[in-house]
Scaffold this active site. Structure first.
Site, PDB file in Angstrom:
ATOM      1  N   LYS A  99     -10.682   2.978  20.178  1.00 32.36           N
ATOM      2  CA  LYS A  99     -10.346   3.800  19.007  1.00 32.36           C
ATOM      3  C   LYS A  99     -11.467   3.774  17.976  1.00 32.36           C
ATOM      4  CE  LYS A  99      -8.613   4.660  14.865  1.00 32.36           C
ATOM      5  NZ  LYS A  99      -8.824   4.163  13.512  1.00 32.36           N
ATOM      6  N   GLY A 159       0.824  -1.212   0.000  1.00 31.73           N
ATOM      7  CA  GLY A 159       0.000   0.000   0.000  1.00 31.73           C
ATOM      8  C   GLY A 159       0.850   1.250   0.000  1.00 31.73           C
TER       9      GLY A 159
END
Length: 391
Positions: A216, A11
């Protein structure tokens, strides 16, 4: 700085270049980027360095990232396999839906590995237990010999990452602007008993990752996406504009009040600690310096409406406990309204699903809820309402 260690990263996007590669580079790793995007790989191959600019309330800090290489896996898969076979770490930031496509080269590299220590495999995705998911795809392609002594060849650790990457300048090229705040938590347990734990500056190794992941995902991602979907309906351009609108600000707050209730009661986090965390998150996403685009944050609504994600994940757990989920249901409704948004394929797919299926089928298909789940009957009327107004 000496670069004796090697990390392969799938990526070449902004999170890969601006977050993961920055940490690896600053920890003495040579980074080998792998991607299928010709333009990104060509740019990385042509340029020997790029800049990462951290932006915050107190101004900017600039870092130079160099000592990297880049391979296009579309054309040079064997090279990718060879690099992973001799690497210390392999990471990815490709999106949870792409994990199955980056499994085979890792499996072949693990099969080919001759080093006397295991490679660390860490997915850096916005999803719960993404490395476990990736591991499943990798192990389905491994030889029997590798599977029988997998611990000697690879260690798989889940991680939780938190860092906002806003919309980049049009002429940024490889340079990345990124929020100064970060959190990267990684499971410690997989690296015990000869697991060769990667020394990465800034990584926080933890015994139990679930509280960090849920805190989160159900605070940062829930508040961010709630702001995006309400902001889209209110025709706002940036997330900070949504938060500066008192009515919308209060709606976002209500959603994270519900998720905070879950986190405090499930994980034993104190109310004060969670309140402080919520305050820090609201302050972060309200920061006008980030110039975070509403449509960018809202994209991929099908994934964001799925069973373990930022809305249905906490709402399902709260509903099972008989707790209030009104604000999360409001956010789910706005997410269902995020249809046919330019440049976002999932929003077009969502519109198609809503058109072609009954509300009951949609809730099972999109939200992953069975009829007997207490949240199911709360979402069906919402879907019916959106369908009636969309037609």
């Amino acid at each position: 700085m000496t670069f004796e260690k090697k990390a392969v990263h799938f990526g070449g996007g902004n999170i890969g270049r601006g977050f993961v590669a920055e940490f690896l580079h600053n920890s003495g790793y040579e980074v080998v980027f792998v991607d299928v995007m010709d333009s990104i790989i060509e740019a990385l191959q042509k340029q020997s360095s790029y800049k990462v600019t951290e932006i915050g309330d107190d101004g900017e800090r600039e870092f130079t990232i160099d000592h990297y290489r880049a391979i296009n896996s579309k054309h040079e898969m064997q090279k990718v396999i060879d690099e992973i076979a001799t690497a210390d770490v392999v990471t990815c930031a490709v999106g949870p839906n792409i994990l199955k496509f980056v499994a085979e080269p890792v499996a072949k590299a693990i099969d080919a590995r001759t080093l006397d220590y295991p490679i660390a495999v860490i997915a850096c995705e916005n999803a719960i237990n993404a490395t476990t998911t990736w591991r499943g795809f990798i192990e389905s392609k491994l030889s029997q010999a590798s599977l029988s002594n997998i611990d000697a060849r690879a260690r798989f650790a889940n991680s939780a990452i938190d860092r906002i990457v806003p919309v980049q300048d049009a002429d940024a090229g490889l340079n990345v602007k990124i929020e100064k705040f970060f959190e990267w938590c990684v499971e410690q347990k997989p690296f015990e008993n000869g697991g060769n734990k990667p020394e990465i500056k800034g990584v926080h190794y933890v015994e139990d990752l679930e509280p960090y992941i849920e805190r989160k995902l159900f605070t940062v991602n829930t508040s961010h996406a709630t702001a995006a979907y309400y902001g889209h309906q209110a025709k706002k351009t940036y997330i900070h504009e949504v938060l500066h609108d008192q009515k919308l600000h209060d709606i976002v707050r209500d959603a994270v009040k519900e998720t905070a209730h879950l986190i405090v009661n499930k994980h034993g986090v104190t109310t004060q600690e969670q309140d402080e965390y919520v305050e820090s998150i609201i302050k972060r996403i309200s920061n006008p310096v980030l110039k975070d685009n509403v449509e960018r944050v809202g994209r991929a609504p099908l994934r964001k409406l799925s069973r373990k994600e930022r809305f249905v994940g906490p709402a399902a757990q709260l509903a099972e406990r008989g707790e209030k989920v009104d604000a999360l249901l409001g956010a789910i409704e706005q997410a269902y309204r995020f249809q046919n948004v330019e440049g976002d394929e999932e929003s077009a797919e969502l519109a198609k699903i809503l058109k072609e299926h009954s509300a009951e089928e949609v809730v099972t298909k999109v939200n992953g809820l069975e009829k007997d789940h207490p949240l199911y009957e709360k979402i069906v009327p919402i879907v019916k309402k959106v369908q009636a107004e969309s037609s």
